[in-house]
Design an enzyme around this catalytic site. Structure first.
Site, PDB file in Angstrom:
ATOM      1  N   HIS A  68       0.834  -1.203   0.000  1.00  0.00           N
ATOM      2  CA  HIS A  68       0.000   0.000   0.000  1.00  0.00           C
ATOM      3  C   HIS A  68       0.871   1.256   0.000  1.00  0.00           C
ATOM      4  O   HIS A  68       0.607   2.223  -0.735  1.00  0.00           O
ATOM      5  CB  HIS A  68      -0.914  -0.037   1.231  1.00  0.00           C
ATOM      6  CG  HIS A  68      -1.915   1.066   1.289  1.00  0.00           C
ATOM      7  ND1 HIS A  68      -2.614   1.379   2.440  1.00  0.00           N
ATOM      8  CD2 HIS A  68      -2.336   1.953   0.361  1.00  0.00           C
ATOM      9  CE1 HIS A  68      -3.423   2.385   2.203  1.00  0.00           C
ATOM     10  NE2 HIS A  68      -3.279   2.763   0.957  1.00  0.00           N
ATOM     11  N   GLU A 112       2.367   1.790  -3.378  1.00  0.00           N
ATOM     12  CA  GLU A 112       1.347   2.360  -4.279  1.00  0.00           C
ATOM     13  C   GLU A 112       1.329   3.880  -4.167  1.00  0.00           C
ATOM     14  O   GLU A 112       1.315   4.596  -5.177  1.00  0.00           O
ATOM     15  CB  GLU A 112      -0.023   1.780  -3.933  1.00  0.00           C
ATOM     16  CG  GLU A 112      -1.183   2.444  -4.662  1.00  0.00           C
ATOM     17  CD  GLU A 112      -2.485   2.373  -3.883  1.00  0.00           C
ATOM     18  OE1 GLU A 112      -3.135   3.424  -3.736  1.00  0.00           O
ATOM     19  OE2 GLU A 112      -2.841   1.274  -3.404  1.00  0.00           O
ATOM     20  N   HIS A 113       1.317   4.393  -2.947  1.00  0.00           N
ATOM     21  CA  HIS A 113       1.315   5.837  -2.737  1.00  0.00           C
ATOM     22  C   HIS A 113       2.583   6.481  -3.304  1.00  0.00           C
ATOM     23  O   HIS A 113       2.529   7.524  -3.967  1.00  0.00           O
ATOM     24  CB  HIS A 113       1.220   6.150  -1.242  1.00  0.00           C
ATOM     25  CG  HIS A 113      -0.163   6.103  -0.695  1.00  0.00           C
ATOM     26  ND1 HIS A 113      -0.735   7.142  -0.003  1.00  0.00           N
ATOM     27  CD2 HIS A 113      -1.111   5.128  -0.736  1.00  0.00           C
ATOM     28  CE1 HIS A 113      -1.959   6.824   0.360  1.00  0.00           C
ATOM     29  NE2 HIS A 113      -2.210   5.591  -0.056  1.00  0.00           N
ATOM     30  N   GLU A 131      -5.043   7.575   7.038  1.00  0.00           N
ATOM     31  CA  GLU A 131      -6.065   6.798   6.339  1.00  0.00           C
ATOM     32  C   GLU A 131      -6.536   5.626   7.194  1.00  0.00           C
ATOM     33  O   GLU A 131      -7.730   5.319   7.263  1.00  0.00           O
ATOM     34  CB  GLU A 131      -5.508   6.281   5.010  1.00  0.00           C
ATOM     35  CG  GLU A 131      -6.494   5.444   4.212  1.00  0.00           C
ATOM     36  CD  GLU A 131      -5.882   4.877   2.944  1.00  0.00           C
ATOM     37  OE1 GLU A 131      -6.574   4.120   2.246  1.00  0.00           O
ATOM     38  OE2 GLU A 131      -4.706   5.179   2.642  1.00  0.00           O
TER      39      GLU A 131
END
Length: 771
Positions: free
Chosen positions: A45, A48-49, A126
């Site tokens: 994750h 991905e960012h 998040e």
């Protein structure tokens, strides 16, 4: 549509789709790497960012994210269990520039420590934001019932604790994950747009060959269910049934979904609604591995009781039994409906469905029927996984994938079979069409915009002077949902949805097919009494409660229409509308059929109310604010918002690290057009968030002063390329009176608009508790 695929010398697979009628183009790169492959929870994750940060050849405002925002395009990425995907959509003539940036960020990310520190903090925000999100909680709890693989039990979102404080070590782990899996043999590049296949092929070869060669070896990951049942405390009442499907076929999933969500008379959903058990059904591909797929059927219950859950489950299995006996003609009919829905999606949504979800079957042949029956056999027996969630359910405090839940897990028990007399209807052909004779009555004042083509669209606006309150809109949706289901089988799309904060009713299809549906629609609308209108209050109040317990900024956005339109009506006692397409005879036939509806006249835009500051209660501990500044929908204001958007994100999300939610855009809501600013932060106080917007506007003054005529023209062309053409939006523009048109905007015009905006008082919404 034409399609081609091939594999390049470096191992990259390319999938090319030519759609000559499209205005937009999309690109997507999928990578066979996800949360199941990461050595540190959340590392995939985080990567991905970080791939959206600077790369070797495109940095700062030239990298993909701000560039796409400046093009009025769309982009995002998604990390799943075994796959990640990165995608964007822009005007067709900008596809190559976007692909150049996409491939460069995939092949040559800088992965700088400053970016790693920032994005780790963003993901931590998040994670906090998702802690009370019902769907995230349910997914985490459901996958905790998987017996294998072990990777399914791990925390996958990531947070500050899992990433730690050792930046060099985290940077090394990210680079190792990228070097191992982000190689051409482990990727697929998808391109879709109006270009020829040869043009798309040349584009894919030109940039696809820049990706590093290689192939990542991944161990097989077979899902295994524990055969358990859960009771989960949650803000949403639902029953979820899950199955592990081997040798998955995405087209069978798509057809099953199309049949499950059917709202027509006698369908599974219609009968569950008639019994006051369920209000909606969804089918999700929750986890997909190369070997197996976890599919989940999600029933939104009216009441989360054991008795209701048992009835729903037993009726579902009875429905599956009858579905297995349906002839090929029925499957072909639903497959055609499925293809119609898919073809209406944007290029980007089509690519996402192909890669991350499922696509309709091209045909119903013997091979498909074999796979279809195999799927239904796996869904016929009692589910492998079962979850009942609701506000009144109690459970033990449990930590699942990093989420604190109230949860009880029990052995899976048998479910009694439903009444053998229960019979479901599966439509296989359009319903008989009524006569096309023009009825009597005085035609209503129905606006008409002729256009070429056999398809026509009728848009109806209830309570046009005041708008329709959410309870009235929900009442309309409830009263017409079965008719909408029946209409779909006749080739007519009947839709009752809020568009830009305004409830609209629309019918789309061939002209002669619309008439019998319109007859039935008028009859049902005239039959609505006060109890029918009041029936919408419960789902509207439920939506408010769910917004309260969900992501805070969404609650503010949901509350904005009411703030702008406080006099919205609970009951519709007047109507107006517009027909797009069709000839004069059809216009008169429809106008006469609408004559029984009360209060028909041309719409009058509701009076603008003074801007207010409003507090919206949420359960989130994050601070969230929303500023909506009303401005005309002319080009200068839309261009101003277009230029603001990437700078707002860069200054507040990247540089000042406000939090996970940072958004600025041109926005329509409840008859108003304006520029919207939205922020949500777990750390910043309310005063600081409001001040951040003021600081941003101040900082933009010198930047806007540097915009020259050529740059402004490029922004203008991008704006025109993204102009909305849907009939529903065209009707709203006519209702709002958007008549200001500007064919030319100068830098001085832009700067003047910016200075004017700094003086405006907008609607201010926040979740700050009232003292």
């Amino acid at each position: 549509m034409q399609r081609a695929s091939e594999r390049l010398a470096n191992g990259l697979r390319i999938e090319l789709i030519s759609t000559p009628a499209a205005q937009q183009a999309a690109a997507l790169i999928s990578v066979e790497c996800g949360s199941f492959h990461e050595p540190i929870p959340g590392l995939a994750h985080l990567l991905e960012h970080l791939l959206f940060a600077d790369s070797t050849h495109f940095r700062h405002q030239q990298r993909l994210m701000p560039w796409v925002q400046g093009q009025q395009g769309q982009l995002n990425a998604s990390t799943h269990a075994c796959r990640s995907a990165f995608f964007f959509e822009v005007a067709a003539d900008q596809l190559e520039a976007g692909v150049a940036r996409l491939t460069d960020m995939m092949a040559h990310p800088l992965l700088q420590q400053s970016d790693i520190r920032r994005e780790a903090q963003v993901i931590d925000a998040e994670c906090q934001l998702l802690q009370k999100e019902s769907r995230t909680q349910a997914a985490a709890a459901l996958t905790s019932m998987l017996a294998a693989p072990a990777e399914a039990q791990r925390f996958q979102v990531g947070n500050a604790a899992t990433f730690g404080d050792d930046l060099p070590a985290l940077q090394a782990a990210l680079r190792q994950l990228h070097q191992r899996y982000y190689v051409a043999g482990n990727m697929t590049l998808w391109l879709q747009g109006p270009h020829s296949l040869e043009t798309l092929r040349q584009l894919a070869q030109r940039y696809g060959t820049l990706l590093p060669a290689g192939q990542a070896e991944t161990p097989p990951l077979c899902l295994q269910a524990s055969g358990a049942s859960q009771r989960l405390r949650s803000a949403s009442s639902a029953l979820r049934l899950g199955w592990i499907v081997a040798d998955a076929d995405a087209t069978t999933f798509s057809l099953l979904r199309q049949m499950i969500v059917d709202e027509a008379s006698g369908s599974l959903l219609a009968q569950l609604r008639d019994r006051q058990l369920c209000q909606a059904i969804a089918l999700d591909l929750t986890i997909v591995t190369p070997q197996t797929t976890l599919i989940v059927v999600d029933f939104s219950l009216l009441n989360a009781t054991d008795d209701a859950a048992t009835q729903v489950e037993s009726l579902f299995y009875r429905w599956v039994q009858q579905l297995m006996q349906q002839p090929d003609a029925v499957l072909q009919h639903y497959a055609a409906l499925d293809r119609t829905v898919f073809s209406a999606l944007s290029p980007l949504r089509q690519l996402r469905a192909r890669v991350l979800d499922c696509v309709p079957p091209a045909s119903i042949d013997e091979a498909f029927l074999t796979r279809w029956q195999a799927l239904l056999h796996q869904c016929q027996a009692a589910s492998h996984l079962r979850q009942l969630s609701g506000e009144n359910i109690t459970g033990a405090p449990t930590l699942c994938q990093g989420f604190a839940l109230s949860l009880t897990t029990l052995p899976l028990s048998a479910v009694p079979m439903a009444d053998a007399d229960a019979h479901f209807v599966f439509f296989s052909a359009p319903q008989n069409r009524a006569t096309t004779e023009t009825p009597g009555g005085v035609p209503v004042a129905l606006a008409h915009q002729p256009q070429n083509g056999e398809e026509v669209t009728l848009v109806l606006h209830p309570a046009p002077e005041t708008g329709l309150a959410n309870c009235g809109g929900e009442a309309l949706r409830m009263a017409l949902r079965t008719l909408a289901g029946d209409a779909r089988h006749a080739g007519v799309n009947l839709c009752i949805e809020p568009e830009q904060g305004v409830w609209l009713l629309s019918l789309r299809g061939q002209g002669d097919a619309l008439l019998p549906v319109l007859d039935a629609l008028s009859a049902r609308l005239l039959a609505m009494q006060e109890p029918h209108w009041q029936a919408g209050r419960a789902p509207a109040e439920l939506a408010v409660r769910q917004a309260h317990d969900g992501i805070a900024i969404r609650a503010l956005l949901a509350a904005l229409p009411e703030a702008l339109q406080p006099q919205a009506a609970d009951v519709s006692d007047s109507w107006s509308g517009m027909l797009v397409g069709g000839d004069a005879w059809l216009h008169q036939a429809i106008a006469r059929r609408l004559s029984p509806l009360p209060g028909w006249h041309h719409p009058v835009h509701p009076a603008r109310h003074a801007a207010v500051a409003r507090a919206v209660a949420t359960s989130s501990r994050d601070r969230a604010i929303l500023l909506f500044c009303p401005v005309p929908a002319s080009a200068r204001w839309q261009l101003l918002a277009q230029i603001y958007e990437p700078h707002f994100f860069q200054q507040l999300r990247v540089e000042r690290q406000v939090g996970y939610v940072v958004s600025c855009r041109f926005h329509y809501c409840a008859g108003e057009s304006g520029i919207l600013f939205a922020l949500q932060s777990p750390n910043w106080e309310y005063a600081a968030l409001w001040q951040a917007i003021e600081d941003f506007l101040h900082a933009m003054t010198p930047l806007l002063g540097e915009v020259n005529a050529q740059q402004l023209d490029e922004h203008y062309q991008a704006l025109m390329a993204r102009a909305e053409e849907s009939v529903r939006l065209r009707w709203l523009a006519a209702w709002r009176g958007d008549v200001e048109r500007e064919n030319r905007v100068t830098p001085d015009d832009l700067l003047a608009a910016h200075r004017q905006l700094q003086q405006l008082t907008g609607w201010r919404l926040s979740n700050q508790p009232v003292a």
